[in-house]
Design a protein around this motif. Structure first.
Motif, PDB file in Angstrom:
ATOM      1  N   UNK A   1      36.150  38.973  47.809  1.00 44.65           N
ATOM      2  CA  UNK A   1      37.381  38.260  48.151  1.00 44.65           C
ATOM      3  C   UNK A   1      38.593  39.182  48.036  1.00 44.65           C
ATOM      4  N   UNK A   2      38.523  40.117  47.112  1.00 43.07           N
ATOM      5  CA  UNK A   2      39.603  41.080  46.896  1.00 43.07           C
ATOM      6  C   UNK A   2      39.062  42.489  47.107  1.00 43.07           C
TER       7      UNK A   2
ATOM      8  N   UNK B   1      45.415  50.417  45.626  1.00 46.48           N
ATOM      9  CA  UNK B   1      46.113  49.206  46.019  1.00 46.48           C
ATOM     10  C   UNK B   1      45.178  48.003  45.833  1.00 46.48           C
ATOM     11  N   UNK B   2      45.554  47.051  44.959  1.00 47.52           N
ATOM     12  CA  UNK B   2      44.737  45.858  44.720  1.00 47.52           C
ATOM     13  C   UNK B   2      45.298  44.706  45.547  1.00 47.52           C
ATOM     14  N   UNK B   3      44.435  44.126  46.402  1.00 50.15           N
ATOM     15  CA  UNK B   3      44.896  43.098  47.323  1.00 50.15           C
ATOM     16  C   UNK B   3      43.763  42.175  47.716  1.00 50.15           C
ATOM     17  N   UNK B   4      44.081  41.192  48.541  1.00 44.76           N
ATOM     18  CA  UNK B   4      43.065  40.336  49.145  1.00 44.76           C
ATOM     19  C   UNK B   4      42.355  41.133  50.239  1.00 44.76           C
TER      20      UNK B   4
ATOM     21  N   UNK C   1      37.868  37.596  35.586  1.00 42.41           N
ATOM     22  CA  UNK C   1      38.263  36.445  36.408  1.00 42.41           C
ATOM     23  C   UNK C   1      39.759  36.149  36.365  1.00 42.41           C
ATOM     24  N   UNK C   2      40.390  36.324  35.214  1.00 42.07           N
ATOM     25  CA  UNK C   2      41.827  36.062  35.117  1.00 42.07           C
ATOM     26  C   UNK C   2      42.623  37.069  35.933  1.00 42.07           C
ATOM     27  N   UNK C   3      42.197  38.335  35.939  1.00 38.14           N
ATOM     28  CA  UNK C   3      42.881  39.358  36.731  1.00 38.14           C
ATOM     29  C   UNK C   3      42.708  39.084  38.224  1.00 38.14           C
ATOM     30  N   UNK C   4      41.493  38.738  38.631  1.00 35.56           N
ATOM     31  CA  UNK C   4      41.234  38.457  40.045  1.00 35.56           C
ATOM     32  C   UNK C   4      42.028  37.238  40.510  1.00 35.56           C
TER      33      UNK C   4
END
Length: 136
Positions: free
Chosen positions: A32-33, A88-91, A123-126
């Motif tokens: 998903x990410x 870069x962290x994204x969807x 899970x909280x970070x995602x």
């Protein structure tokens, strides 16, 4: 005809089932990410691109990693340089838009923009990534 229709609709139905399962159980759907890697010539360019990405809300978080050495072929010749790497962290759904945008502002003729899906994580970070990067 019914079999053909089912085969064609399988990816859509599977995706809907996974999202429903995720919503009910609170579990993460792998992929998903994503993390996108973007190489930059120097720290100023890296900061400018990172800020532009964040201003467009194309990512929730961008790491700017320190200078590293790079070896690569360019126009048939072996080159050596130093680069700054952005993580870069994204969807995952934003990767195409992110790539197009970075190419439009990046000074390299052919910038490195590659991504890998996030399979698992905190899970909280995602969830935080999801909350900070608007849907399409």
């Amino acid at each position: 005809e019914v079999l053909t229709l089912l085969v064609l609709m399988y990816p859509l139905l599977r995706g809907l089932a996974l999202h429903l399962h995720s919503a009910v159980t609170g579990s993460y759907i792998p992929g998903t990410h994503s993390i996108a890697f973007v190489s930059c010539l120097n720290e100023q360019i890296a900061r400018d691109i990172a800020r532009a990405i964040m201003d467009k809300k194309l990512a929730a978080y961008v790491n700017i990693l320190p200078k590293s050495s790079a070896l690569y072929f360019w126009k048939g010749e072996l080159e050596e340089s130093t680069e700054i790497l952005l993580l870069v962290k994204t969807r995952t759904s934003k990767i195409g838009e992110l790539s197009n945008y970075v190419r439009s502002i990046h000074p390299f003729e052919t910038p490195e923009i590659i991504s890998l899906p996030i399979d698992q994580g905190n899970p909280l970070y995602l969830k935080w990534i999801e909350e900070n990067v608007p849907r399409d």
